[in-house]
Design a protein around this motif. Structure first.
Motif, mmCIF file in Angstrom:
data_model
loop_
_atom_site.group_PDB
_atom_site.id
_atom_site.type_symbol
_atom_site.label_atom_id
_atom_site.label_comp_id
_atom_site.label_asym_id
_atom_site.label_seq_id
_atom_site.Cartn_x
_atom_site.Cartn_y
_atom_site.Cartn_z
ATOM 1 N N LEU A 6 8.039 2.041 -5.797
ATOM 2 C CA LEU A 6 8.288 1.378 -4.522
ATOM 3 C C LEU A 6 7.549 0.042 -4.453
ATOM 4 O O LEU A 6 8.095 -0.965 -3.988
ATOM 5 N N SER A 7 6.336 0.035 -4.923
ATOM 6 C CA SER A 7 5.523 -1.178 -4.855
ATOM 7 C C SER A 7 6.133 -2.323 -5.648
ATOM 8 O O SER A 7 6.043 -3.480 -5.241
ATOM 9 N N GLY A 8 6.794 -1.990 -6.745
ATOM 10 C CA GLY A 8 7.377 -3.040 -7.556
ATOM 11 C C GLY A 8 8.794 -3.408 -7.178
ATOM 12 O O GLY A 8 9.342 -4.380 -7.703
ATOM 13 N N SER A 9 9.414 -2.639 -6.255
ATOM 14 C CA SER A 9 10.837 -2.853 -5.992
ATOM 15 C C SER A 9 11.171 -3.141 -4.534
ATOM 16 O O SER A 9 12.178 -3.786 -4.247
ATOM 17 N N LEU A 10 10.373 -2.669 -3.588
ATOM 18 C CA LEU A 10 10.822 -2.694 -2.199
ATOM 19 C C LEU A 10 9.626 -2.739 -1.257
ATOM 20 O O LEU A 10 8.561 -2.204 -1.553
ATOM 21 N N GLY A 11 9.815 -3.365 -0.116
ATOM 22 C CA GLY A 11 8.832 -3.294 0.961
ATOM 23 C C GLY A 11 7.731 -4.318 0.858
ATOM 24 O O GLY A 11 7.463 -4.907 -0.186
ATOM 25 N N GLU A 12 7.069 -4.515 2.000
ATOM 26 C CA GLU A 12 5.927 -5.418 2.092
ATOM 27 C C GLU A 12 4.646 -4.623 1.876
ATOM 28 O O GLU A 12 4.522 -3.475 2.293
ATOM 29 N N ARG A 13 3.677 -5.253 1.269
ATOM 30 C CA ARG A 13 2.412 -4.590 0.975
ATOM 31 C C ARG A 13 1.391 -4.900 2.062
ATOM 32 O O ARG A 13 1.215 -6.039 2.468
ATOM 33 N N GLU A 14 0.720 -3.862 2.555
ATOM 34 C CA GLU A 14 -0.348 -4.012 3.535
ATOM 35 C C GLU A 14 -1.531 -3.156 3.116
ATOM 36 O O GLU A 14 -1.398 -2.282 2.242
ATOM 37 N N TYR A 15 -2.671 -3.389 3.742
ATOM 38 C CA TYR A 15 -3.892 -2.703 3.332
ATOM 39 C C TYR A 15 -4.639 -2.171 4.551
ATOM 40 O O TYR A 15 -4.572 -2.723 5.658
ATOM 41 N N LEU A 16 -5.364 -1.077 4.310
ATOM 42 C CA LEU A 16 -6.338 -0.557 5.264
ATOM 43 C C LEU A 16 -7.712 -0.692 4.638
ATOM 44 O O LEU A 16 -7.995 -0.081 3.599
ATOM 45 N N LEU A 17 -8.569 -1.516 5.237
ATOM 46 C CA LEU A 17 -9.951 -1.639 4.786
ATOM 47 C C LEU A 17 -10.764 -0.622 5.585
ATOM 48 O O LEU A 17 -10.953 -0.763 6.801
#
Length: 775
Positions: free
Chosen positions: A195-206
């Protein structure tokens, strides 16, 4: 003596038993809910390893820099940066036969299971583990879409497709409640990488856990002063606890409140019963005192029967609570889970029932002090307490022309002996309060105007666009589309961004600020008004409270590298973003854009549902919702809980009104047996006498309903505002449905009380002229 009294006054004893049992039932159930909620929430926090501080960030993040900063901060015990893939609603289909979503307000994040803390749990409160090709779905969707294990989750986009089998459901310490518009799905590491390489925006929880949670304020100050990523809201464990406990906590508080109100009714009823018993046995009491029996011993005789009644009722109420507890705790068990409880916690509901018993017995003792004022000689001589009419009573039958004689005599009796009718009035006021407050609050949450407490504008449609690399281009494209749509009457774009502001300690911290023209779709402000000039800012209630700001106070924002002083123009209510937002009419773009919002009103005659579906298809990746859909998805669970509370409260109020009316009129008829016989001897028919008593009950009911409605819309609103103030809505104005609040429910009480009164005064037929001797 106890056996004789129970056999002689079966109705009175039964009514007292029911009142005290209901009070004990609700007190035990409310206490059990509070214990279950607190204990289970504590267990959930412990098993999942709740983070003490979380910063959401949309965009790229330097993980090594975050690690270095955390390692060098002595307050941090451990930390982690959790990566999430956001999947758009239109790319996700949940369940068999369901198509992609449209118009949803939730953000769907696909994540891996965390390694250190903030663990995502299943319905058995165990750490979720999934295999490749499987997914664990948030409980919210299990409840909303009736999903089951084995159902399919499909992710599809141009050039990409993935199908996952539901293997479990997720309890998420951060994102469980529906009021939080973010939900996490757990997938296998390999599926996450795909999924990370193909679709969607990446977000983070610190995420950070501290050595000492009490030093959260110092940590927050240090974090805000750092140059770590902050493109998103920051939340802490106290907010997690508040949001997780909110819905069920409100329900528990209402149940306990209703239980205490019924306990008060039982005490009023008991007082009247004791006074009636004292009058009935007045001569016997005088004889007992005359032969040397002390007042304390006489009190014990009377206290025994009421203490036994209260003890039996408390035990029955507690036993009944064991049967109804699953009805009240079902939502807790689903969303939070349950944890084994020790003997001490199990005894708390028992203690709640015992407290009701203690309160009843205590007020019995207070009432029975009247024995100290009884004179033996006077009691033997008169045989009755006596009840003189007020000297200033000016009501006369001769002056009454509009009312029939029975109705006039009924009204005159209430006015003349109002002290005796206070009990009935207080009960009807309490019943109206119990009935109307939950119903009015339920209608308020369902009403279109509830959006003002969410900090969102009243509009036909709402378009939300989350931050992404292409968000600015999509935003301009959507605005061009709206300007060219002939069905659009007006629209107002809003940029939601993050600015630096100086807190009370002089340390810069982030503030979420909405930038736009807020005159087109105005909110209702607690104080002041919307910002109209570039040097004005409006603060949410919680923001103003925490920053200690009032109207006209300055707020310093860092705008385009320079400090700009804005004056507070208004304070509004808002439960979104943790209740901490602001609105400004700045012309400068925010330092970091978090999302874009556009509120839209259509021209009269335009079909809102059709336009919503069209926009959802053509304005991808924006989320398009109407106000009703937004409210249903955000507060659907809360609304169902409030509906349950309103139903239970209505049933209790009607039952209490019926029982107390029957009890009161039965005692009143017995007390007035001599007067009834006299009226019959001078020509009053049974029907006329019954009309008198019916008039008394209905007059007191009418006053009670009117007073109850006023108190419900004043004290009731204050109670609702106090409960909602923890979320950011401090002043609730009930959206009253006049038909229900002022017509249907009063008519329901009127019908029940009238029917009960007619049945209760049927015994008057048995009163014979021989009662004159008793008079």
């Amino acid at each position: 003596m106890l056996k004789r009294d129970l056999l002689r006054n079966k109705t009175i004893s039964a009514a007292l038993l029911v009142f005290i049992s209901l009070s004990a039932l609700l007190a035990s159930s409310g206490a059990n809910m509070i214990v279950e909620l607190s204990h289970s929430l504590g267990a959930l926090f412990q098993k999942s390893g709740v983070p003490h501080f979380v910063q959401m960030h949309a965009g790229d993040a330097d993980l090594e820099r975050i690690d270095r900063w955390a390692d060098n901060n002595g307050l941090v015990r451990r930390h982690q940066t959790a990566e999430m893939i956001r999947i758009e609603d239109g790319n996700l289909a949940l369940g068999e036969g369901n198509g992609p979503g449209s118009g949803g307000v939730m953000d769907h994040y696909f994540v891996r299971q965390n390694r250190s803390f903030d663990l995502l749990l299943n319905l058995d409160s165990q750490v979720v583990q999934v295999n490749r090709g499987e997914v664990a779905v948030p409980i919210y969707y299990k409840q909303r879409d009736a999903l089951e294990i084995g159902d399919t989750v499909r992710i599809a986009a141009p050039g990409f497709a993935m199908e996952l089998r539901i293997a479990d459901f997720v309890r998420d310490v951060q994102m469980n409640p529906s009021i939080i518009h973010s939900k996490r799905f757990v997938v296998h590491d390999d599926d996450f990488a795909l999924l990370s390489g193909s679709l969607g925006e990446r977000e983070y929880l610190l995420e950070f856990q501290l050595h000492d949670p009490g030093k959260l304020g110092a940590f927050r100050t240090a974090f805000e002063a750092s140059n770590l990523p902050k493109l998103g809201p920051a939340v802490d464990h106290t907010l997690f606890r508040t949001l997780n406990a909110l819905t069920d906590g409100l329900l528990a508080a209402v149940i306990v409140l209703v239980g205490l109100l019924i306990c008060a009714i039982a005490i009023f009823c008991l007082r009247f019963t004791i006074l009636a018993a004292i009058e009935e046995d007045y001569r016997e009491i005088g004889v007992m005192k005359a032969i040397g029996i002390g007042a304390s011993d006489i009190r014990k005789l009377y206290l025994l029967k009421y203490a036994v009644t209260a003890a039996v009722a408390a035990a029955v109420g507690y036993a009944a609570s064991l049967l109804v507890n699953p009805l009240f705790t079902g939502n807790i068990l689903l969303y939070i889970g349950t944890a084994p409880k020790g003997l001490g916690l199990r005894l708390i509901p028992v203690a709640a029932a015992a407290l009701i018993f203690t309160i009843v017995v205590f007020f019995c003792l207070l009432t029975l002090r009247r024995f100290n004022r009884i004179s033996a000689a006077e009691a033997i001589r008169s045989g009755t307490v006596g009840e003189a009419l007020p000297a200033g009573d000016k009501l006369s039958l001769r002056g009454s022309r509009a009312l029939s004689v029975p109705v006039f005599l009924g009204i005159k009796d209430v006015v003349s002996r109002f002290k005796m009718y206070r009990l009935l009035l207080l009960v009807f006021i309490a019943s109206s309060f119990i009935l109307l407050v939950p119903v009015n609050f339920f209608h308020t949450v369902q009403s279109p105007g509830f959006n003002h407490y969410l900090g969102i504008e009243r509009s036909d449609l709402r378009i939300d666009l989350q931050y992404a690399d292409s968000a600015a281009d999509d935003y301009r494209r959507i605005l061009d589309r709206l300007r060219g749509d002939g069905d659009v009457e007006r629209h107002a774009p809003v940029l939601v961004g993050s600015y630096k502001t100086m807190n009370n300690a002089g340390v810069p911290e982030n503030m979420t600020v909405e930038i736009g023209d807020f005159s087109l779709f105005p909110l209702d402000y607690l104080q002041g008004s919307a910002p109209a000039r570039s040097d004005e800012i409006a603060l949410s209630y919680l923001n103003a409270k925490e920053m200690d700001k009032k109207l006209g106070d300055p707020v310093r924002l860092l705008v385009d590298g320079e400090t700009k002083v804005l004056n507070v123009s208004g304070i509004y209510q808002d439960v979104t973003n943790g209740g901490r937002t602001a609105k400004a009419a700045l012309t400068d773009a925010p330092e970091t854009v978090l999302r874009y919002e556009i509120v839209v009103d259509l021209k009269p005659g335009a079909n809102v549902a059709e336009k919503r579906n069209l926009y959802a298809q053509t304005m991808h990746p924006a989320k398009v919702t109407d106000l009703e859909g937004y409210m249903a998805q955000t507060f659907g669970g809360t609304i169902e809980q409030l509906k349950l509370v309103a139903t239970v409260a209505a049933a209790v109020a009607v039952l209490v009104s019926a029982l107390i009316t029957a009890l009161f009129l039965k005692m009143a008829v017995a007390k007035d047996a001599g007067q009834i016989a006299i009226m019959r001897s001078i020509g009053f028919s049974v029907r006329h006498v019954r009309i008198q008593y019916l008039t008394r009950a209905l007059l007191v009911l009418a006053v009670g309903i009117a007073a109850g409605a006023v108190i419900s819309n004043t004290a009731g609103e204050s109670l609702a505002g106090f409960a909602m103030s923890f979320m950011g809505a401090a002043r609730i104005k009930f959206a009253v449905d006049p038909l229900q609040a002022y017509v249907l429910y009063p008519l329901l009480l009127l019908a029940v009380v009238t029917a009960t009164a007619l049945v209760s005064v049927a015994s008057i037929r048995k009163t014979s002229l021989t009662g004159i001797n008793a008079a």
